[in-house]
Write a protein that holds these residues in place. Structure first.
Motif, short mmCIF file in Angstrom:
data_model
loop_
_atom_site.label_atom_id
_atom_site.label_comp_id
_atom_site.label_asym_id
_atom_site.label_seq_id
_atom_site.Cartn_x
_atom_site.Cartn_y
_atom_site.Cartn_z
N GLU A 61 0.83 -1.20 0.00
CA GLU A 61 0.00 0.00 0.00
C GLU A 61 0.87 1.26 0.00
OE1 GLU A 61 -3.18 0.04 2.90
OE2 GLU A 61 -2.93 2.21 3.09
N TYR A 62 1.92 1.25 0.78
CA TYR A 62 2.84 2.39 0.84
C TYR A 62 3.47 2.67 -0.52
CZ TYR A 62 7.00 5.07 1.95
OH TYR A 62 7.99 6.02 1.95
N PHE A 63 3.95 1.62 -1.21
CA PHE A 63 4.58 1.81 -2.51
C PHE A 63 3.56 2.23 -3.58
CE2 PHE A 63 8.06 -0.86 -0.73
CZ PHE A 63 9.05 0.10 -0.86
N SER A 64 2.34 1.75 -3.49
CA SER A 64 1.30 2.16 -4.44
C SER A 64 1.03 3.65 -4.30
CB SER A 64 0.01 1.38 -4.21
OG SER A 64 0.20 0.04 -4.52
N ARG A 65 0.92 4.14 -3.06
CA ARG A 65 0.70 5.58 -2.84
C ARG A 65 1.89 6.40 -3.33
NH1 ARG A 65 -1.67 6.11 3.23
NH2 ARG A 65 -3.66 5.13 2.83
N ALA A 66 3.09 5.95 -3.05
CA ALA A 66 4.29 6.68 -3.48
C ALA A 66 4.36 6.74 -5.00
CB ALA A 66 5.54 6.02 -2.91
N GLU A 67 4.03 5.64 -5.66
CA GLU A 67 4.05 5.61 -7.12
C GLU A 67 3.02 6.58 -7.71
OE1 GLU A 67 4.58 1.72 -9.06
OE2 GLU A 67 2.77 2.23 -10.15
#
Length: 133
Positions: free
Chosen positions: A14-20
């Motif tokens: 979830e963190y990487f999806s938001r950052a992307e």
């Protein structure tokens, strides 16, 4: 009531999806290379009686301008008279050419779209929409 704990991998995913998503939004170019379409500079001015939208559209043929108003959104599509190359404009950091403009703008107040006026002068498209009471 039992609540399932999320795994560390789900939290990281979830963190990487938001950052992307934030990264893509921050570096959005406004240029679709596949359709050779560019998003022009624009401005929406809300006056006491009118909403005035100005859009920079140099080299546009007036007959090719298409304006569509839906709810609180104005969509403008226009073709250029000739393909425009960015390197001809003195831009060295980006290569490419485009032959149309596409702008989608939100109107913050209700307007009377049936009384819309449009004019194109010196590469600036002006759309004037009377406000509804």
């Amino acid at each position: 009531m039992y609540r399932r704990r999320r795994s560390l991998f789900e939290i990281l995913d979830e963190y990487f999806s938001r950052a992307e998503m934030l990264f893509e939004r921050a570096f959005e170019s406004g240029w679709d290379e596949f359709s050779s379409c560019i998003e022009p500079l624009s401005n929406v001015f809300v006056g006491t009686s009118d909403v005035i939208i100005t859009i920079d559209m140099p080299y546009v043929d007036r007959d090719s301008v298409r304006i569509e108003i839906r709810d609180d959104v104005v969509e403008v599509l226009a073709k250029t008279e000739k393909p425009i190359c960015l390197d001809e404009m003195g831009l060295r950091h980006r290569m490419g050419r485009f032959n149309s403009y596409h702008a989608v703008l939100r109107i913050p107040v209700p307007v009377d779209k049936d009384r819309m006026e449009m004019r194109l002068k010196r590469g600036i498209l002006e759309i004037r929409l009377p406000r509804l009471a």
